[in-house]
Design an enzyme around this catalytic site. Structure first.
Site, PDB file in Angstrom:
ATOM      1  CG  ASP A  60      -1.948  -1.058   1.259  1.00  0.00           C
ATOM      2  OD1 ASP A  60      -3.068  -0.795   0.795  1.00  0.00           O
ATOM      3  OD2 ASP A  60      -1.662  -2.161   1.765  1.00  0.00           O
TER       4      ASP A  60
ATOM      5  CG  ASP B 112     -10.051  -1.801  -4.542  1.00  0.00           C
ATOM      6  OD1 ASP B 112     -10.457  -1.396  -3.439  1.00  0.00           O
ATOM      7  OD2 ASP B 112     -10.797  -2.287  -5.412  1.00  0.00           O
TER       8      ASP B 112
ATOM      9  CB  THR C  36      -5.531  -3.918   1.727  1.00  0.00           C
ATOM     10  OG1 THR C  36      -5.257  -2.748   0.945  1.00  0.00           O
ATOM     11  CG2 THR C  36      -4.315  -4.223   2.579  1.00  0.00           C
TER      12      THR C  36
END
Length: 358
Positions: free
Chosen positions: A110, A176, A178
């Site tokens: 991320d 998107d 995670t």
């Protein structure tokens, strides 16, 4: 007194004075011209290739260029996501809880994807507002250059279109799905960029890092993806979040019949792609995408733009358009469809709106 024997003619004096004035005029005008040229050459170039687009100097951005950078940003972010996952160095940790009480995960994927995507877009368009899911650490600031190249498929399908920089908001989702990423359910993972103009989503990019597939579209422009040709409105296949399948299933079957298919899946980007014609082995197909609770705008903006560009719809459960300005959350849930009677779908599912605020 003139020398003896020489008489000064008034006409000769006049000619002499005129010649002197002419010489002075040419000398002085040349000096002024030189100073003017120096002044002009010393001014900065207003829109040269080295001037960042969207800067205060220009005040406008070209949406075709912004699309090209958005595709590149989603791809570059996806490279980081893939590298971290394949190296198994996720360093996953909880960053908080959703409204439903589920833990939200944060990984190295991320963070690295976010940094790469944010600074690429910011370097290319410094005057544009960028909203990202993850916090941008100024200590990690970097300049990620863009060479101003535009892919051929975008050049062929999209015409240049300038809009005021202050009207543009870019929404980034650097990773998107995670939760699915930590579970190694790679097919659900996407990186996404959305461009909204005056709150309306006009550019959407959805990239799947583990298959290198990228879908992009621009409203009133073009796209590299299209809708599927066949749907079944009577018994639609409804794709929902894995955690919401139970909430939707009972109402959906009561509304559409027991043959309705409920498809639990991860990631808003993946769910939107399920409504479209995607040449992917591990991409499921659905007719309707429903989300019954609060959702963040960076999760849905890119998909909303893609659907709008292709003639589809993404609204709240009550049929309201979603504005991509202001707060980063959408309170009213969502329902998305394409090549279907969207209004009729909303009327069939009135009870779902009651659960969207829980």
């Amino acid at each position: 007194m003139a020398p003896m024997g020489i008489r000064l003619s008034p006409l000769g004096m006049a000619v002499f004075c005129l010649l002197g004035l002419g010489v002075l005029y040419h000398l002085y005008s040349g000096f002024l011209a030189g100073r003017f040229a120096f002044f002009m050459l010393s001014e900065p170039v207003a829109a040269g290739p080295e001037t960042p687009h969207g800067s205060a100097a220009g005040g406008a951005v070209d949406l075709r260029e912004l699309l090209a950078v958005s595709v590149l940003a989603a791809t570059r972010g996806g490279e980081e996501v893939k590298r971290v996952r394949e190296g198994n160095v996720l360093n996953a940790k909880a960053k908080g809880k959703t409204r439903e009480g589920a833990e939200e995960q944060l990984t190295t994927g991320d963070l690295l994807s976010n940094r790469r995507m944010f600074y690429l877009l910011k370097s290319a368009f410094p005057a544009v507002q960028i909203n990202s899911e993850e916090h941008v650490d100024t200590a990690d600031q970097e300049t990620v250059p863009w060479d101003h190249s535009i892919p051929e498929d975008i050049k062929q399908k999209i015409q240049p279109k300038e809009v005021p920089a202050e009207s543009v908001t870019v929404w980034i989702d650097p990773l998107d799905a995670t939760q699915e990423y930590t579970e190694d359910l790679r097919q659900y993972v996407t990186t996404m960029v959305c461009v909204a103009v005056n709150g309306k989503p006009v550019i959407g990019v959805i990239h799947k890092p583990f298959s290198s597939y990228t879908a992009w579209a621009m409203v009133d422009g073009g796209s590299n993806i299209k809708a599927r040709s066949s749907y079944n409105e009577k018994t639609p296949r409804i794709i929902v979040s894995r955690s919401h399948a139970g909430k939707v299933e009972q109402v959906a079957r009561q509304t559409f019949g027991n043959k309705t298919v409920i498809i639990p899946a991860g990631g808003a980007g993946y769910k939107v792609l399920a409504l479209l014609d995607v040449p992917e082995k591990y991409q499921e197909e659905a007719d309707v995408y429903i989300h019954v609770t609060y959702i963040k705008k960076w999760d849905i903006c890119a998909g909303n733009a893609v659907l709008r560009a292709l003639g589809g719809h993404m609204t709240t459960l009550t049929g309201e358009e979603i504005s991509y300005t202001g707060s980063d959350g959408n309170e009213g849930g969502l329902i998305a469809s394409i090549n279907m009677n969207h209004k009729a779908l909303i009327e069939k599912l009135p009870d779902l709106e009651k659960t969207s605020h829980k």
